[in-house]
Enzyme design. Structure first.
Site, PDB file in Angstrom:
ATOM      1  N   GLY A  47     -40.249   7.646  33.632  1.00 38.22           N
ATOM      2  CA  GLY A  47     -41.653   7.744  33.237  1.00 38.22           C
ATOM      3  C   GLY A  47     -41.667   8.355  31.856  1.00 38.22           C
ATOM      4  CD  GLU A  48     -42.949  10.465  27.529  1.00 36.76           C
ATOM      5  OE1 GLU A  48     -42.667   9.296  27.220  1.00 36.76           O
ATOM      6  OE2 GLU A  48     -42.383  11.448  27.016  1.00 36.76           O
ATOM      7  CB  SER A  49     -38.904  13.521  29.915  1.00 37.38           C
ATOM      8  OG  SER A  49     -38.910  13.263  28.525  1.00 37.38           O
ATOM      9  CB  CYS A  79     -35.145   6.587  32.823  1.00 37.20           C
ATOM     10  SG  CYS A  79     -35.405   5.927  31.188  1.00 37.20           S
ATOM     11  NE  ARG A 108     -38.156  12.464  25.261  1.00 36.24           N
ATOM     12  CZ  ARG A 108     -39.318  12.508  24.619  1.00 36.24           C
ATOM     13  NH1 ARG A 108     -39.475  13.262  23.558  1.00 36.24           N
ATOM     14  NH2 ARG A 108     -40.331  11.777  25.045  1.00 36.24           N
ATOM     15  CB  ILE A 134     -37.719   0.950  30.441  1.00 39.60           C
ATOM     16  CG1 ILE A 134     -37.414  -0.250  31.350  1.00 39.60           C
ATOM     17  CG2 ILE A 134     -39.140   0.888  29.898  1.00 39.60           C
ATOM     18  CD1 ILE A 134     -38.152  -0.247  32.682  1.00 39.60           C
ATOM     19  NE  ARG A 135     -41.285   4.399  26.089  1.00 41.18           N
ATOM     20  CZ  ARG A 135     -41.624   5.673  26.193  1.00 41.18           C
ATOM     21  NH1 ARG A 135     -41.391   6.508  25.204  1.00 41.18           N
ATOM     22  NH2 ARG A 135     -42.200   6.119  27.278  1.00 41.18           N
ATOM     23  CG  HIS A 171     -35.929   2.447  35.070  1.00 40.23           C
ATOM     24  ND1 HIS A 171     -36.763   3.370  35.630  1.00 40.23           N
ATOM     25  CD2 HIS A 171     -35.991   2.648  33.743  1.00 40.23           C
ATOM     26  CE1 HIS A 171     -37.317   4.094  34.686  1.00 40.23           C
ATOM     27  NE2 HIS A 171     -36.866   3.684  33.527  1.00 40.23           N
ATOM     28  CD  GLU A 173     -36.207   2.901  39.242  1.00 42.51           C
ATOM     29  OE1 GLU A 173     -34.973   2.998  39.282  1.00 42.51           O
ATOM     30  OE2 GLU A 173     -36.872   3.249  38.251  1.00 42.51           O
TER      31      GLU A 173
END
Ligand code: GLN
Length: 197
Positions: A47-49, A79, A108, A134-135, A171, A173
């Site tokens: 997600g976004e850390s 991630c 990152r 993903i990023r 990822h 999943e």
């Protein structure tokens, strides 16, 4: 087996809950400190850390999770979740903190922006896995206690383990891949840990 908790503050936690369910493993939504009681492992999603960091403080989950990591709870970060487990960060924001535990330095957004996302087939702990980046962050250095479980063709490290902690840049999943989750379930069974706080 006791349920595996999934930190459901932000990110793709639904996909992790679905992957555990597809393996017939009980899961537990973790949004508050009391939800940690009785879990045998914890997944921190991508997600976004920076957001997971902020929300974990607001929901008073930061200290309980840090304590459980120290006590030996198996934790699997993907991630942004890998970022949350790293002791050292490159390109974090000025106020960003992590839970820590993995003696690694993570950079990152190491592959560029969202448009530079890609899928790849990787060797993970001796098995072939389908991975989406993903990023994604990259592990730029590992300490003496950290085991490297996967590398890209150019030798960059994308999966590590240190004792009860497993962290991956990608990822599994979102590609329907279950082998990394199966590996983590085995870690939880072996550790036989029950969270009590
Ligand atoms: N770039 C994100 C971060 O810094 C991680 C991206 C992801 O989890 N897919 O937190």
């Amino acid at each position: 087996m006791l349920p595996i908790g999934v930190l459901c503050l932000q990110g793709d936690f639904r996909e992790h809950l679905a992957t555990l369910s597809s393996l017939g493993v009980a899961s537990k939504v973790v949004k508050k400190p009391e939800h940690l009681v009785g879990i045998s492992g914890l997944i921190i999603p991508g997600g976004e850390s920076t957001v997971i960091d902020k929300l974990s403080k607001i929901y008073e989950l930061r200290e309980p999770i840090r304590n459980l990591i120290r006590e030996g709870l198996p934790v699997f970060g993907t991630c942004a979740g890998l970022i949350m487990l790293a002791n050292n960060l490159i390109d974090g924001t000025s106020t960003q903190e992590t839970f820590g535990g993995l003696d690694i330095t993570v950079q990152r957004n190491a592959f560029g922006s969202q448009v530079d996302s890609f899928e790849s087939e990787l060797e993970f702990a001796g098995e072939s896995v389908k991975a989406a980046f993903i990023r994604a962050p990259i592990v730029v250095s590992v300490g003496p206690e950290t085991q490297v479980l996967s590398k890209l063709a150019d030798d960059r490290v994308v999966a590590v383990r240190q004792g009860n902690l497993l962290g991956i840049s990608f990822h599994p999943e979102v590609t329907g891949e279950t082998k990394v989750h199966e590996y983590f379930v085995r870690m939880c069974k072996t550790a036989n840990f029950t969270a009590t706080n």
